[in-house]
Scaffold this motif. Structure first.
Motif, PDB file in Angstrom:
ATOM      1  N   ASP A 519     -15.303  -7.250  19.444  1.00 11.69           N
ATOM      2  CA  ASP A 519     -14.194  -6.325  19.207  1.00 11.69           C
ATOM      3  C   ASP A 519     -13.807  -6.336  17.738  1.00 11.69           C
ATOM      4  N   ARG A 520     -13.232  -5.198  17.237  1.00 14.30           N
ATOM      5  CA  ARG A 520     -12.866  -5.041  15.828  1.00 14.30           C
ATOM      6  C   ARG A 520     -11.350  -5.157  15.671  1.00 14.30           C
ATOM      7  N   PHE A 521     -10.902  -6.028  14.830  1.00 18.52           N
ATOM      8  CA  PHE A 521      -9.502  -6.175  14.451  1.00 18.52           C
ATOM      9  C   PHE A 521      -9.391  -5.975  12.940  1.00 18.52           C
ATOM     10  N   ALA A 522      -8.206  -5.433  12.536  1.00 18.47           N
ATOM     11  CA  ALA A 522      -8.009  -5.146  11.103  1.00 18.47           C
ATOM     12  C   ALA A 522      -6.880  -6.003  10.558  1.00 18.47           C
ATOM     13  N   THR A 523      -6.877  -6.198   9.255  1.00 19.36           N
ATOM     14  CA  THR A 523      -5.773  -6.840   8.532  1.00 19.36           C
ATOM     15  C   THR A 523      -5.380  -5.938   7.366  1.00 19.36           C
ATOM     16  N   VAL A 524      -4.146  -6.108   6.931  1.00 21.31           N
ATOM     17  CA  VAL A 524      -3.626  -5.286   5.830  1.00 21.31           C
ATOM     18  C   VAL A 524      -4.179  -5.821   4.517  1.00 21.31           C
ATOM     19  N   LYS A 590      13.999   2.483   7.508  1.00 22.08           N
ATOM     20  CA  LYS A 590      12.915   1.504   7.509  1.00 22.08           C
ATOM     21  C   LYS A 590      11.683   2.129   8.137  1.00 22.08           C
ATOM     22  N   TYR A 591      10.525   2.090   7.425  1.00 19.40           N
ATOM     23  CA  TYR A 591       9.288   2.698   7.893  1.00 19.40           C
ATOM     24  C   TYR A 591       8.274   1.583   8.189  1.00 19.40           C
ATOM     25  N   THR A 592       7.517   1.787   9.332  1.00 21.82           N
ATOM     26  CA  THR A 592       6.554   0.774   9.798  1.00 21.82           C
ATOM     27  C   THR A 592       5.224   1.442  10.111  1.00 21.82           C
ATOM     28  N   PHE A 593       4.102   0.741   9.716  1.00 19.76           N
ATOM     29  CA  PHE A 593       2.742   1.163  10.090  1.00 19.76           C
ATOM     30  C   PHE A 593       2.119   0.051  10.931  1.00 19.76           C
ATOM     31  N   ARG A 594       1.591   0.426  12.135  1.00 22.14           N
ATOM     32  CA  ARG A 594       0.992  -0.549  13.039  1.00 22.14           C
ATOM     33  C   ARG A 594      -0.432  -0.138  13.363  1.00 22.14           C
ATOM     34  N   ALA A 595      -1.329  -1.128  13.364  1.00 20.60           N
ATOM     35  CA  ALA A 595      -2.723  -0.930  13.766  1.00 20.60           C
ATOM     36  C   ALA A 595      -3.139  -2.136  14.594  1.00 20.60           C
ATOM     37  N   LYS A 596      -4.379  -2.116  15.110  1.00 18.79           N
ATOM     38  CA  LYS A 596      -4.879  -3.190  15.957  1.00 18.79           C
ATOM     39  C   LYS A 596      -5.052  -4.447  15.092  1.00 18.79           C
ATOM     40  N   GLY A 597      -4.049  -5.380  15.243  1.00 22.13           N
ATOM     41  CA  GLY A 597      -4.107  -6.622  14.493  1.00 22.13           C
ATOM     42  C   GLY A 597      -3.443  -6.557  13.138  1.00 22.13           C
ATOM     43  N   ALA A 598      -2.784  -5.423  12.761  1.00 28.75           N
ATOM     44  CA  ALA A 598      -2.193  -5.301  11.435  1.00 28.75           C
ATOM     45  C   ALA A 598      -0.887  -4.548  11.507  1.00 28.75           C
ATOM     46  N   GLU A 599       0.078  -4.874  10.584  1.00 27.13           N
ATOM     47  CA  GLU A 599       1.382  -4.202  10.520  1.00 27.13           C
ATOM     48  C   GLU A 599       1.925  -4.321   9.119  1.00 27.13           C
ATOM     49  N   SER A 600       2.657  -3.236   8.634  1.00 25.07           N
ATOM     50  CA  SER A 600       3.267  -3.238   7.314  1.00 25.07           C
ATOM     51  C   SER A 600       4.566  -2.469   7.374  1.00 25.07           C
ATOM     52  N   GLU A 601       5.602  -2.955   6.605  1.00 25.07           N
ATOM     53  CA  GLU A 601       6.934  -2.344   6.604  1.00 25.07           C
ATOM     54  C   GLU A 601       7.397  -2.108   5.180  1.00 25.07           C
ATOM     55  N   ALA A 602       8.307  -1.081   5.021  1.00 22.79           N
ATOM     56  CA  ALA A 602       8.928  -0.790   3.724  1.00 22.79           C
ATOM     57  C   ALA A 602      10.179   0.042   3.963  1.00 22.79           C
ATOM     58  N   THR A 603      11.042   0.139   2.923  1.00 17.82           N
ATOM     59  CA  THR A 603      12.326   0.841   3.016  1.00 17.82           C
ATOM     60  C   THR A 603      12.344   1.978   2.007  1.00 17.82           C
ATOM     61  N   LEU A 604      12.929   3.120   2.417  1.00 18.09           N
ATOM     62  CA  LEU A 604      13.122   4.278   1.547  1.00 18.09           C
ATOM     63  C   LEU A 604      14.602   4.418   1.254  1.00 18.09           C
ATOM     64  N   SER A 605      14.992   4.443  -0.049  1.00 19.63           N
ATOM     65  CA  SER A 605      16.393   4.629  -0.441  1.00 19.63           C
ATOM     66  C   SER A 605      16.444   5.661  -1.557  1.00 19.63           C
ATOM     67  N   ILE A 606      17.644   6.355  -1.658  1.00 18.84           N
ATOM     68  CA  ILE A 606      17.832   7.420  -2.636  1.00 18.84           C
ATOM     69  C   ILE A 606      18.458   6.829  -3.890  1.00 18.84           C
ATOM     70  N   ALA A 607      17.971   7.200  -5.105  1.00 21.48           N
ATOM     71  CA  ALA A 607      18.494   6.733  -6.387  1.00 21.48           C
ATOM     72  C   ALA A 607      18.462   7.893  -7.370  1.00 21.48           C
ATOM     73  N   ASP A 608      19.728   8.259  -7.933  1.00 21.65           N
ATOM     74  CA  ASP A 608      19.841   9.347  -8.912  1.00 21.65           C
ATOM     75  C   ASP A 608      20.047   8.760 -10.300  1.00 21.65           C
ATOM     76  N   PRO A 609      19.464   9.334 -11.343  1.00 20.01           N
ATOM     77  CA  PRO A 609      19.604   8.811 -12.704  1.00 20.01           C
ATOM     78  C   PRO A 609      20.997   9.077 -13.257  1.00 20.01           C
ATOM     79  N   PRO A 610      21.443   8.279 -14.270  1.00 22.81           N
ATOM     80  CA  PRO A 610      22.775   8.514 -14.877  1.00 22.81           C
ATOM     81  C   PRO A 610      22.778   9.821 -15.675  1.00 22.81           C
TER      82      PRO A 610
END
Length: 1331
Positions: A519-524, A590-610
């Protein structure tokens, strides 16, 4: 044909003379060889053929070093080249074997300086270790001396040999014959009429046509009768001239064989002409290419005919003088046939196949063919013919399947054919299939390597054949075979087999392996990162897996994301992307990506310049902010931005920080900069910078602080300063205080006064001013102030300035010079001062004083107008000094420096001639002279010494200034140059007449006999064998003495290197041997005496052991040992013996005696019934030899006698006692860098406590030293000794009953220092420190 050879002998006599001479740079050995070659004819006639005498062998050693490092030597010839005499056209070879450290480089040269001939071979024979010079085909031009030069850093060793080129012997003999023919004719004798017998002998040797002429010349008249009797005599002579013992015989021969005609004859005249003929044509062996061979062995004469053919049949004739002997040769030809035909052969693949056949006779044209194509000799085929030309062999190398077929051999009209068959090599698998494990949807590769590339391949899976398809990719390149399965599934697992077959082989060769699909398993591999983005901007999340064949799913806050118009889901191989086109408030999370044997997370936030409002920016840029000095400036700027940006205030490019005068306020919506107590320097460009991770913004403004102006810039420049007016100008202030300059205020004051007076005012655009309110000749100072609306600046002060030109007192006249002196008057002169002070000099004041007085007295009452003055009324023999002062209308100037002291007396007379000039000393570069002062004239103040070299015309002063003393040494002269001298006395009255030395003087030391300069010349030296023997001698003598070194009364030669300088000499043997021992005499000799000194040199080494140890018991309880002396006792005579014994029950040896000088010794005090080993050691000044041990133990017989024992009453013994040293420490001498170990033995009960000291310093706990104490033996080791380890070392043993101490000294020498035994009474042991 008979060959007549004259019997001549050649004798060569060689005389060799070897001489040797030593030079300052080395040693030269000369070997002179004289050659005399004699040629003696058969008649006993002796001729001198060649005589040569040449310096044929010379050894020259030029040293570069006075001392050699240990182990290094000069180049030496272990085997020297030899001079050679080589016949012209032969090869000449010179060989030399060398040694030396560093390894010498070898070059060959001709002694005449000419280059060695082209084609000469110069090489090093690595087998025989010889350097070789080979000259091929030598000619007379090659005759020369040849040098073999071996060089290293210590010396150049040159060995010269001579090559003599001699002429060929046959050529030399012919040349001697030619010389005989050229010899002067014998004087004519009176003709005598021969008798009949003599006439017969003359005519028998002459030609028939010359008979009558010869008879008339000799006055013989009976010509016809003489002719008749001559014919009869000739027949008789011819009959006896050739006697045939074995006649020639007819011969039959086979083709390609050899026949030989033989005859045995006795010839009266060995020079009779002989010739072989074939069919009437003379046989010339030199043009027959080996066909015919004519030989003579004694009285046997032979003709051999080789490689017979039909053309060789015919008549063969041997003509001897006028006689002919004829025989016939018949050549028989046999039919061509095969003796052995070709046979079929079967050859193992890659081996060599051989076909062979044999013919009945040799034929010229034969041919080998394969499949009808002719074969030639090449790398594949080897064609061999036997020496008799009958056996023909064909070898086929590295037989392959392509070599299978019919091979044939043809000779003439005969042909033989046969087949070549091959036995194929089995197919091997050098690299077999390996089991493979692959993931699902992966690529499986099965590969192996075969031993042959010409095979047929098929693949099996679980025993079933598989064919090529999109799933199965089969490759066969060369010897490699592979099966590739793309996108392997789980059911593709199983056993795979490769089957190989080859031509001409029915066998199948297989190789198998297993394929396992898992069987095939993946890693990030690369995960997502948090994103900060502006509203309305796109955003992208990216995940990279390690396997591009694995899929995944995207989630936001735990919920699955589906693709919409604003959201895109993309997969590119192993890269998975989520793209958001337009970010709004709902996009944060919060955004998540899941695969067979692998997972990754990250956050999206809004930022305006001065952002800063554009109206505020425009207002700040338009009008500057103005503040008066001393007031507070407040700058407030609002902004927008999320998150709060970093706020930075900058003034003129430098960041502003808070301090006592500066405050900075910060908030999410605005920032305020407060500057308290503003000063003019606070003016400038102020910048606000806002920066965050989302962007940046900035605002610029101008701050202006107004104040009173700065002082005018630079210096006040005066345009005019006369007695009536002073004009000046200046520069406006660099800083006007922020307000325009409205005017300038000008003030003045007299120099030396304190009060300032306002003299005028000008407007702000004027920077010049003039005033007439001044007095001529006075000095003034001005100052100027700038004025603006805020006030008046600080003043700018000017330099001092005069109204018109100033007048000063005159400068200093020159020092007065005395021009005339009498006993009551002195005349002086001077020059006017360089500076007159701005007014003419009106006169001079002349003053005088006595020497030693500080009181100056005017010489006149009125000033003197001239620059010359005569002071009179002086006291005789009194010393005076004078000075002069100039006067102008400003007053009296500075007086001049005082004149030189002068005495009032009448003039001095010049001195007379110098007396008694003589030479006091001389060297190679200087001459010392002395003289007496003159008797006539006044006292001289100095002397002028002049020199003139031999051959020169002009005299040269020896010193630049007169010589004040009565002696002088003239240096810088040429060695042994001849010089002339003269001298004159000088004083103030003039120069006296010269006095010249009566003869020339040579620049050389005064004659002196030789003497040694060494303070303590040694009388004897002991040198270790193998070490360098070096004797340095310093000496003196004039002329420099000649140095001669003698050993035992004869000149030294061979192994030494003698170096000589003007005042020193060194005798060096780089590696001393025992044979170098002896008495060396150094002799110094010159024309004025001689001196010598003897030094007794003894070269010693560790002695060799004695031999043949025998033992007898001559007296009960004793053992008498005898042995043969060590060979060193005969050579050295300074050997003694150490006798030791050991009981078999112990391993310790005990010394019985250490000063035995004979070869016999009796050991006493032995116990009956015990077994002993005995040992004899030879000892000399250097150390001990290896021991000579008794091989078997000596058993001392026990006496059998009655005895009785009486036991005393037991008394208890006290075993405790204070420490005591039973074996003390010994002094040690060690080289720097070596280990030093010292030991001692101690008794004590209770066990004593041990402490070590270096000097007075406790070192028992010092990690540098290694300390061991065991069973009463204490050992201290100093590893890698240094110079500072030299000291006194003490061990202290202490227990409750007392204390004991023991000390020794350690001496450390630098490496390379040779330690010699100076005290012969001290007997050292074997030591690696003795050189």
């Amino acid at each position: 044909m008979a060959t007549i050879k004259s019997m001549k002998t050649t004798t060569t006599t060689t005389r060799t003379v070897v001489t040797e001479r030593s030079t300052e740079s080395g040693i030269t050995k000369v070997k002179k060889v004289s050659h005399v070659t004699k040629v003696t004819s058969g008649e006993g006639e002796e001729q001198v053929r060649r005589k040569s005498s040449a310096t044929q062998q010379t050894l020259n050693v030029v040293t570069h070093s006075f001392e050699f490092p240990p182990g290094e030597t000069i180049p030496e010839f272990d085997e020297k080249p030899n001079s050679a005499a080589v016949p012209e056209g032969k090869d000449a070879i010179f060989k030399a074997k060398l040694s030396g450290n560093p390894k010498p480089t070898v070059t060959w040269k001709r002694g005449s300086g000419k280059p060695i001939k082209e084609g000469a071979k110069i090489y090093f024979d690595s087998i025989t270790k010889e350097n070789v010079l080979k000259l091929d085909n030598v000619t007379p031009d090659d005759e020369d001396s040849y040098k073999c030069i071996a060089s290293n850093v210590h010396a150049d060793s040159t060995y010269m040999v001579f090559l003599t080129v001699t002429e060929n012997q046959d050529k030399q003999l012919n040349f001697r014959t030619m010389l005989k023919k050229r010899s002067a004719p014998a004087p004519k004798e009176e003709k005598r009429v021969p008798d009949e017998k003599e006439m017969w002998e003359i005519l028998m040797k002459a030609d028939k046509k010359d008979y009558e002429k010869i008879c008339m010349e000799h006055g013989f008249t009976d010509f016809r009768g003489m002719l008749k009797r001559l014919k009869e005599m000739k027949k008789k002579v011819e009959t006896e001239a050739v006697k045939v013992l074995k006649p020639l015989e007819d011969m039959d021969g086979k083709a390609d064989s050899t026949v030989t005609f033989e005859t045995i004859m006795e010839l009266k005249d060995p020079n009779i002409k002989m010739q072989w003929f074939k069919d009437g044509e003379p046989i010339r062996t030199q043009f027959s290419l080996g066909k015919f061979e004519i030989k003579q062995v004694g009285t046997k004469y032979m003709l051999s005919v080789k490689n017979l053919t039909q053309k060789d049949s015919g008549q063969y004739t041997l003509q001897v003088g006028d006689k002919k002997f004829t025989v016939n040769l018949n050549v028989k030809d046999e039919p061509l046939r095969f003796g052995v035909k070709l046979k079929p052969i079967k050859v193992v693949e890659r081996q060599t196949g051989t076909f062979e056949c044999r013919l009945s006779k040799k034929v010229p044209n034969v041919c080998w063919k394969f499949r009808g194509i002719e074969l030639k000799r090449d790398d594949k085929h080897d064609i061999i013919v036997s020496e008799d030309g009958l056996t023909h062999t064909l070898k086929i190398k590295d037989v392959r399947p392509c070599d299978i077929g019919e091979y044939s051999f043809s000779a003439g009209d005969q042909i033989s054919s046969s087949e070549l068959m091959i036995d194929r090599l089995p197919i091997q698998f050098p690299s077999a299939l390996k089991n493979v494990r692959v993931k699902e949807k992966g690529k499986a590769r099965l590969e192996c390597e075969l031993s042959s590339k010409d095979v047929r391949i098929k693949w099996l899976k679980n025993g079933q054949e598989i064919k090529r398809s999109p799933k199965y990719n089969m490759n066969h390149e060369g010897r490699r075979v592979e099966l590739i399965i793309d996108d392997a599934e789980l059911d593709d697992g199983g056993e795979y087999t490769v089957v190989a077959k080859q031509d001409n082989d029915e066998r199948e060769y297989t190789c198998s392996s297993m394929l396992n699909v898992v069987d095939r398993f993946a890693t990030v591999k690369s995960g997502m990162t948090d994103i900060h983005a502006q509203t309305g901007q796109p955003a992208e999340f990216c995940v990279v897996l390690n396997d591009e064949k694995v899929d995944g799913v995207w989630l936001k806050d735990g919920k699955v994301i589906t693709e919409t118009k604003d959201i895109q889901i993309v997969k590119q191989g192993a890269v998975h992307k989520l793209i958001i086109n337009n970010i709004d408030d709902n996009s944060e999370g919060k955004y998540t990506f899941r695969a067979k044997g692998a997972e990754s997370e990250a956050t999206l936030s809004i930022a305006d310049p001065p952002v800063i409002d554009s109206d505020i920016l425009a207002a700040l840029a338009k009008d500057p902010i103005t503040v008066k000095a001393g007031h507070t400036a407040t700058i407030k700027i609002p902004f927008k931005g999320k998150p709060m940006p970093k706020i930075t205030w900058i003034k003129d490019g430098i960041e502003v920080f808070e301090d006592d005068r500066t405050e900075i306020e910060k908030s999410p919506t605005q920032t305020v900069l407060v500057l308290k107590h503003c000063v003019r320097e606070d003016s400038g460009n102020v910048t606000l910078k806002l920066k965050s991770d989302c962007g940046s913004a900035s605002a610029n403004l101008q701050l202006n602080v107004i104040d009173r102006p700065k002082p005018p810039h630079g210096k006040v420049e005066f345009l005019e300063h006369t007695g009536k007016c002073i004009s000046m100008k200046w520069k406006a202030p660099r800083d006007n205080g922020g307000k325009p300059i409205t005017g300038f205020i000008i003030e003045k004051k007299l120099v030396g006064k304190k009060s300032w007076i306002k003299v005028g005012e000008v407007d702000g655009n004027t920077t010049t001013f003039s005033t007439s309110k001044i007095e001529e000749g006075k000095a003034y100072q001005f100052r100027i102030r700038a004025v603006n609306s805020e006030g008046v600046s600080d003043p700018l002060d000017s330099d001092e300035v005069f109204a018109g030109e100033p007048i000063e007192s005159p400068g200093m006249p020159s020092q007065p010079q005395v021009t005339d002196v009498t006993k009551d008057a002195i005349t002086i002169t001077w020059t006017p001062p360089v500076q007159d002070g701005g007014a003419p000099v009106l006169g001079y004041i002349v003053e005088r004083r006595k020497k030693g007085s500080n009181h100056w007295i005017p010489a006149t009452k009125e000033p003197i107008q001239d620059t010359k003055f005569t002071a009179d009324g002086l006291l005789e023999d009194m010393e005076y000094e004078f000075r002069v002062t100039a006067i102008n209308r400003a007053g009296v100037g500075q007086p001049s420096t005082a004149s030189n002291t002068v005495m009032a007396k009448d003039p001095i007379r010049a001195p007379g001639k110098v007396k008694d000039i003589k030479v006091t000393d001389s060297t190679n570069s200087s001459i010392s002279l002395a003289w007496e002062k003159p008797e006539m004239g006044d006292e001289p103040q100095g002397y002028i010494l002049e020199i003139r070299a031999e051959g020169a015309k002009e005299w040269t002063k020896c010193s630049k200034i007169p010589i004040t003393s009565n002696n002088y040494t003239v240096g810088g002269l040429q060695e042994r140059g001849k010089y002339f001298f003269r001298i004159r006395a000088v004083n103030e009255g003039g120069v006296g007449e010269p006095t010249e030395l009566n003869k020339g003087i040579y620049a050389m030391p005064p004659p002196a006999s030789p003497r040694f300069l060494n303070a303590r010349m040694p009388n004897s030296m002991v040198v270790r064998a193998g070490a360098a023997l070096c004797i340095n001698v310093d000496f003196s003598g004039s002329p420099s003495p000649n140095v001669t070194w003698l050993k035992d009364g004869t000149l030294t030669k061979g192994r030494e290197t003698i170096t000589k300088g003007p005042n020193m000499s060194q005798f060096l043997i780089s590696s001393a041997q025992r044979s170098d021992s002896g008495i060396y005499k150094i002799m110094l000799k010159n024309d004025y005496g001689e001196k010598f000194h003897d030094i007794k040199i003894r070269v010693a080494d560790f002695p060799r052991p004695p031999t043949n140890l025998h033992l007898v018991e001559e007296v009960p309880n004793t053992a008498t040992l005898s042995w043969d002396h060590t060979p060193d006792n005969i050579e050295d005579g300074r050997v003694q013996y150490v006798i030791m014994k050991r009981d078999v029950s112990t391993a310790t040896w005990y010394t019985v005696s250490d000063r035995v000088f004979g070869n016999k010794f009796t050991v006493t005090g032995l116990l009956p019934g015990r077994k002993y080993f005995f040992r004899v050691i030879a000892r000399n000044d250097i150390g001990d030899s290896d021991p000579l041990d008794l091989k078997e133990p000596w058993n001392l017989a026990r006496d059998k006698e009655r005895f009785s024992l009486q036991f005393k009453e037991y008394q208890g013994k006290v075993w405790t006692h204070a420490p005591a040293f039973i074996t003390p420490l010994k002094n040690h001498i060690v080289h720097r860098g070596n280990d030093c170990t010292m030991s001692c033995a101690i008794l004590g009960n209770p066990r004593p406590h041990i402490t070590w000291y270096k000097g007075k310093v406790h070192i028992s706990d010092n990690l540098k030293y290694w300390y061991i104490s065991s069973n009463g033996v204490c050992t201290l080791t100093i590893p890698s000794t240094e110079m500072d380890d030299a000291d006194e070392y003490t061990i202290v043993a202490e227990n409750s009953l007392g204390k004991a101490k023991c000390s020794c000294k350690v001496t450390v020498h630098e490496k390379g220092v040779t330690l010699m035994q100076s005290n012969l009474g001290e007997k050292p042991r074997r030591s690696k420190h003795i050189m």
